[in-house]
Design an enzyme around this catalytic site. Sequence first.
Site, PDB file in Angstrom:
ATOM      1  N   TYR A 106      42.656  41.156  39.676  1.00 22.87           N
ATOM      2  CA  TYR A 106      42.125  41.330  40.871  1.00 22.87           C
ATOM      3  C   TYR A 106      40.750  41.220  40.867  1.00 22.87           C
ATOM      4  O   TYR A 106      40.233  42.266  39.957  1.00 22.87           O
ATOM      5  CB  TYR A 106      42.623  42.602  41.816  1.00 22.87           C
ATOM      6  CG  TYR A 106      43.998  42.604  42.050  1.00 22.87           C
ATOM      7  CD1 TYR A 106      44.560  42.186  43.387  1.00 22.87           C
ATOM      8  CD2 TYR A 106      44.963  43.166  41.222  1.00 22.87           C
ATOM      9  CE1 TYR A 106      45.753  42.404  43.702  1.00 22.87           C
ATOM     10  CE2 TYR A 106      46.584  43.192  41.423  1.00 22.87           C
ATOM     11  CZ  TYR A 106      46.826  42.622  42.753  1.00 22.87           C
ATOM     12  OH  TYR A 106      47.976  42.794  43.081  1.00 22.87           O
TER      13      TYR A 106
ATOM     14  N   VAL B 275      42.543  36.698  43.328  1.00 23.88           N
ATOM     15  CA  VAL B 275      43.673  37.398  42.723  1.00 23.88           C
ATOM     16  C   VAL B 275      44.358  36.340  41.721  1.00 23.88           C
ATOM     17  O   VAL B 275      44.235  35.243  41.978  1.00 23.88           O
ATOM     18  CB  VAL B 275      44.731  37.933  43.596  1.00 23.88           C
ATOM     19  CG1 VAL B 275      44.035  39.119  44.657  1.00 23.88           C
ATOM     20  CG2 VAL B 275      45.381  37.055  44.490  1.00 23.88           C
TER      21      VAL B 275
ATOM     22  N   ASP C  70      28.277  37.163  34.580  1.00 23.16           N
ATOM     23  CA  ASP C  70      29.176  38.260  34.702  1.00 23.16           C
ATOM     24  C   ASP C  70      29.964  38.556  33.439  1.00 23.16           C
ATOM     25  O   ASP C  70      31.029  38.654  33.443  1.00 23.16           O
ATOM     26  CB  ASP C  70      30.066  38.309  36.087  1.00 23.16           C
ATOM     27  CG  ASP C  70      30.677  39.489  36.296  1.00 23.16           C
ATOM     28  OD1 ASP C  70      30.305  40.619  35.736  1.00 23.16           O
ATOM     29  OD2 ASP C  70      31.732  39.661  36.713  1.00 23.16           O
TER      30      ASP C  70
END
Length: 433
Positions: free
Chosen positions: A50, A55, A168
């Site tokens: 998730y 998802v 990220d």
Amino acid sequence: MAVVGTRSSRQCMMAFHAVNGPHNAILAAAQPTFSSVVPTDAQPDRPIGYGAFGVVWAVTDPRDGKRVALKKMPNVFQTLVSAKRVFRELKMLCFFKHDNVLSALDILQPPHVDFFQEIYVVTELMQSDLHKIIVSPQHLSADHVKVFLYQILRGLKYLHSAKILHRDIKPGNLLVNSNCVLKICDFGLARVEEPNRRRHMTQEVVTQYYRAPEILMGATHYDAAVDMWSVGCIFAELLGRRILFQASTPIQQLELITDLLGSPSAEDMSTVCQGARQHMMRRPYKPAALHVLYSLSSQTSPDAVHLLAQMLAFSPAKRLRVTDALSHPYLDEGRLRYHACMCRCCWSAGGQPRQYTQDYEPSAHQAFDDTWERELTSVVQVKDRMRKFIVNHMSPEKVPLCINPQSAAYRSFASSTVAHPSELPPSPHQWEA
């Protein structure tokens, strides 16, 4: 929900019932004459991740019976910003061609534009991620660390050569198989480098523990050095089996960084906001404590500390770039092991090792093109362009896939939502002068 496929919902449903009947598979083949391949050891479809913007489930491809990952991106067209972000990620997944970067294997064909609200992307299914490995009791040798770090940097070089900032990089976004092959994934926050330093870039990027000090201190423009900081944090985490800088707030995060690296100079803070610079200048001077890096692990060598210290330079201008990191002597053994055992390009079709004549760390053939983003000024435009991109991208020889709403797992899959807000990257601290 409308069935996703090139045929109508009714045709796809009739095809599914005629060939298979209802079962546990979320995916079905959209052509009535196609017989699904169901392996004898078929596994149930299940959620495996998730994220902030979607998802991921492990599912079975009915066309060949192979296990794949299915990423669902819901509520794509709520705002222009979110629609462009999803389109950018989708284009990137189709652009990537590198062993250490996850790419799209397939995209489920979209329905009529009136029902087009979600995107479903099929990618390779990996067995685990680096976070799960780090927190597990599994032994990590020095060779493991070198092979993992080499692959992270190898994939990152490809991204940076395409002018893409990941923004990220963290252990949970580094997928790993049992043979130690690693792939960088999750490009929901990725974007093309901004050459104009006067243009502001968002600070709401990178999970806090892996966030570079210039972002923590409110820099309005940054470059590929932010990804290298994240890799340095992960390198230390692989060695010590714990998060290097783990704080509850951005201010505390910065305190932990200066405890290790020492107080930054005025030159080191040339790109940060004035309030952050004044805050740091008022604090008592701290000397560097890089000797602490030697205590991370018994496997921490002088070469490892030398490389790590260069990755964790406070100033982005002094931080090691990915091409220089790849040439560091610490990675020589990791490069050798990877190309001797795992790299597909080092083996001939007959399964015999061959002389490797290409660059060990290939660059992208071209920069990723994001000029289309400035052309699209409404959600309607993005939706129309994205739908055409998906339809044109897929091969006409491939049997298209559709969602099977009769699957026992479908209800759970359809109701899956993105991560709770507490799991998203925290907003940066607003510095005051």
